[in-house]
Design a protein around this motif. Structure first.
Motif, mmCIF file in Angstrom:
data_model
loop_
_atom_site.group_PDB
_atom_site.id
_atom_site.type_symbol
_atom_site.label_atom_id
_atom_site.label_comp_id
_atom_site.label_asym_id
_atom_site.label_seq_id
_atom_site.Cartn_x
_atom_site.Cartn_y
_atom_site.Cartn_z
ATOM 1 N N VAL A 7 38.305 25.404 71.462
ATOM 2 C CA VAL A 7 37.921 26.465 72.086
ATOM 3 C C VAL A 7 38.091 27.641 71.154
ATOM 4 N N PRO A 8 37.026 28.518 71.039
ATOM 5 C CA PRO A 8 37.128 29.556 70.076
ATOM 6 C C PRO A 8 38.496 30.488 70.139
ATOM 7 N N ARG A 9 39.006 30.769 68.817
ATOM 8 C CA ARG A 9 40.212 31.347 68.606
ATOM 9 C C ARG A 9 40.271 32.910 69.508
ATOM 10 N N SER A 10 39.365 33.472 69.456
ATOM 11 C CA SER A 10 39.192 34.894 70.158
ATOM 12 C C SER A 10 39.322 34.689 71.770
ATOM 13 N N THR A 11 39.280 33.593 72.317
ATOM 14 C CA THR A 11 39.602 33.461 73.551
ATOM 15 C C THR A 11 40.895 33.353 74.015
ATOM 16 N N VAL A 12 41.738 33.116 72.975
ATOM 17 C CA VAL A 12 43.141 32.814 73.230
ATOM 18 C C VAL A 12 44.309 33.905 72.588
ATOM 19 N N TYR A 13 43.894 34.456 71.589
ATOM 20 C CA TYR A 13 44.442 35.310 70.781
ATOM 21 C C TYR A 13 43.724 36.497 70.440
ATOM 22 N N GLU A 14 44.474 37.621 70.204
ATOM 23 C CA GLU A 14 43.862 38.718 69.725
ATOM 24 C C GLU A 14 43.857 38.925 68.398
ATOM 25 N N ASP A 15 42.987 39.746 67.669
ATOM 26 C CA ASP A 15 42.735 39.673 66.142
ATOM 27 C C ASP A 15 44.360 40.162 65.572
ATOM 28 N N ASP A 16 44.547 39.322 64.480
ATOM 29 C CA ASP A 16 45.765 39.818 63.977
ATOM 30 C C ASP A 16 47.380 39.535 64.828
ATOM 31 N N GLU A 17 47.113 38.558 66.093
ATOM 32 C CA GLU A 17 48.202 38.600 66.797
ATOM 33 C C GLU A 17 49.085 37.513 66.125
ATOM 34 N N THR A 18 50.445 37.802 65.858
ATOM 35 C CA THR A 18 51.364 36.829 65.215
ATOM 36 C C THR A 18 51.862 35.838 66.304
ATOM 37 N N ALA A 19 52.597 34.644 65.694
ATOM 38 C CA ALA A 19 53.009 33.943 66.742
ATOM 39 C C ALA A 19 54.224 34.138 67.371
ATOM 40 N N GLU A 20 54.968 35.343 66.893
ATOM 41 C CA GLU A 20 56.004 36.050 67.519
ATOM 42 C C GLU A 20 55.742 36.806 68.757
ATOM 43 N N GLU A 21 54.373 37.528 68.554
ATOM 44 C CA GLU A 21 54.047 38.265 69.684
ATOM 45 C C GLU A 21 53.291 37.552 70.729
ATOM 46 N N SER A 22 52.542 36.274 70.385
ATOM 47 C CA SER A 22 52.281 35.436 71.565
ATOM 48 C C SER A 22 53.392 34.820 72.138
ATOM 49 N N ARG A 23 54.503 34.357 71.499
ATOM 50 C CA ARG A 23 55.812 33.982 72.075
ATOM 51 C C ARG A 23 56.075 35.126 73.293
ATOM 52 N N GLU A 24 56.307 36.095 72.952
ATOM 53 C CA GLU A 24 56.672 37.524 73.927
ATOM 54 C C GLU A 24 56.052 37.887 74.712
ATOM 55 N N GLN A 25 54.538 37.652 74.763
ATOM 56 C CA GLN A 25 53.560 37.720 75.774
ATOM 57 C C GLN A 25 53.800 36.641 76.790
ATOM 58 N N SER A 26 53.845 35.270 76.346
ATOM 59 C CA SER A 26 54.094 34.172 77.289
ATOM 60 C C SER A 26 55.362 34.105 77.789
ATOM 61 N N ALA A 27 56.494 34.737 77.120
ATOM 62 C CA ALA A 27 57.728 34.784 77.974
ATOM 63 C C ALA A 27 57.605 35.712 79.245
ATOM 64 N N GLN A 28 56.785 36.769 78.842
ATOM 65 C CA GLN A 28 56.767 37.928 79.706
ATOM 66 C C GLN A 28 55.933 37.325 81.066
ATOM 67 N N GLN A 29 54.773 36.519 80.952
ATOM 68 C CA GLN A 29 53.902 35.959 81.709
ATOM 69 C C GLN A 29 54.874 34.916 82.619
ATOM 70 N N LEU A 30 55.722 34.252 81.901
ATOM 71 C CA LEU A 30 56.516 33.251 82.608
ATOM 72 C C LEU A 30 57.586 34.193 83.653
ATOM 73 N N SER A 31 58.141 34.982 83.204
ATOM 74 C CA SER A 31 59.170 35.625 83.893
ATOM 75 C C SER A 31 58.297 36.506 85.344
ATOM 76 N N ARG A 32 57.043 36.890 84.984
ATOM 77 C CA ARG A 32 56.443 37.513 86.189
ATOM 78 C C ARG A 32 56.009 36.351 87.093
ATOM 79 N N SER A 33 55.475 35.334 86.675
ATOM 80 C CA SER A 33 55.026 34.271 87.487
ATOM 81 C C SER A 33 56.300 33.664 88.220
ATOM 82 N N GLN A 34 57.499 33.601 87.828
ATOM 83 C CA GLN A 34 58.673 33.254 88.647
ATOM 84 C C GLN A 34 58.948 34.225 89.825
ATOM 85 N N GLU A 35 58.653 35.492 89.291
ATOM 86 C CA GLU A 35 59.030 36.721 90.399
ATOM 87 C C GLU A 35 57.886 36.460 91.475
#
Length: 353
Positions: free
Chosen positions: A100-128
């Motif tokens: 899939v195109p990278r732009s559909t998954v990540y923002e421009d210049d998004e780092t792996a750490e930023e991606s992990r933080e966003q993913s963790a926030q999404q997981l927390s929200r999904s649990q709630e």
């Protein structure tokens, strides 16, 4: 050796070199692969050797569970990894992977750490939201309120607002939904102040941050995100591997809570898997990587897979083996589908077409 032969040899060598160089150049794509599955009805071993259930409940009766209820995951190329064309071609030829195109998954210049933080926030929200959906399906009343979900660094909101603040009013007008907050702020001009009434740790107060123009130079913003917050009548804890993130396990978490809190077993010794975001009202939303999640569940031996109805068009071409894939629109649909299956009537279930 003739001049023509030399020219052909040189041209051939140059072409081989160009192809070799091109093969190493990064391409703007990422690859989805089947990820691990996790049984949400299982016992987990803690660092000190103690076994605890994935779903732990305090303040309500719980009952034994039987069978497996798997959340499914998808492996995605890391934000700090660049793929070459040969890697992408190999993935494209693999039926269980997707390019899939990278732009559909990540923002421009998004780092792996930023991606992990966003993913963790999404997981927390999904649990709630999974907790809320399950409790409401069980007949509990779960009050809701508008809360600050995120405060962005370097914005007027930083220092004035905190995640978890309950928004009571904007400019003295009571707030009834998250959308109302954004609508009222948009009515201002960048640089205007806005009066926000909040409740923090039981104390009501008012803050007056300024607005600023959004990064695109358009509408005014303060620099925070809002969402629904809930007052849960039962204490529910979901323990899961830190490597797992994103919002797509919500429906499965809700089913695990529901099964744990109902006297009659829901799964009844079968092996069920699935995926789907969930709202506090129990609506099941679409997710990414449905084909890879179906393939992972089938490889793990699941008998029934619950998929968001809006993912059906992609699910039909997934490698599901003998596993039955059933579309669901909400938590009640998912429960009905499981009950129909465990009662021995799988032919009565809808399928993705």
């Amino acid at each position: 050796m003739t001049r023509r032969s030399v020219s052909l040899m040189v041209s051939g060598a140059l072409i081989i070199m160009l192809v070799a160089v091109a093969a190493q150049l990064p391409v703007p794509y990422v690859v989805y692969s089947p990820g691990p599955v996790v049984d949400t009805l299982a016992q987990l071993e803690t660092d000190d050797g103690e076994e605890i259930p994935v779903v732990q409940i305090d303040g309500a009766d719980t009952y034994p569970v039987e069978g497996e209820l798997d959340l499914t995951t998808v492996g995605v190329t890391s934000a700090d990894t660049e793929l070459d064309i040969l890697t992408v071609l190999r993935a494209w030829l693999d039926d269980d992977r997707a390019v899939v195109p990278r732009s559909t998954v990540y923002e421009d210049d998004e780092t792996a750490e930023e991606s992990r933080e966003q993913s963790a926030q999404q997981l927390s929200r999904s649990q709630e939201t999974a907790k809320v959906a399950a409790l409401r399906e069980l007949g509990y009343e779960v009050p809701q309120q508008v809360v600050i979900a995120t405060v962005f660094e370097g914005t007027p909101a930083e220092g004035a607002l905190e995640p978890g603040d309950i928004i009571v009013s904007v400019d003295g007008t009571p707030i009834a939904s998250p959308d109302e907050v954004a609508e009222m702020i948009r009515e201002r001009e960048p640089g205007d102040t806005v009066e926000i009434g909040i409740r923090r740790d039981g104390e009501e107060m008012t803050v007056t941050p300024e607005t600023e123009a959004a990064e695109d130079g358009g509408h005014p913003v303060v620099g925070f995100g809002v969402d629904w917050g809930y007052e849960l009548p039962v204490d529910i804890t979901i323990t899961i591997d830190d490597a797992i993130g994103g919002p797509s396990a919500g429906m499965i978490f809700a089913l695990a809570i529901y099964d744990t809190m109902t006297e009659e077993p829901l799964i009844e010794g079968t092996h069920i898997a699935g995926t789907g975001e969930i709202t506090g009202d129990g609506e099941v939303g679409p997710i990414g990587g449905i084909q890879q999640k179906i393939a992972a569940a089938s490889d793990d031996g699941a008998e029934l897979f619950l998929a968001p109805v809006r993912n059906c068009s992609d699910a039909v071409s997934a490698n599901n083996g003998d596993m039955q894939v059933v579309p669901v629109e909400n938590l009640a649909d998912a429960i009905d589908a499981i009950e129909t299956y465990t009662e021995g009537d799988p032919a009565d279930l809808a399928t993705c077409e």
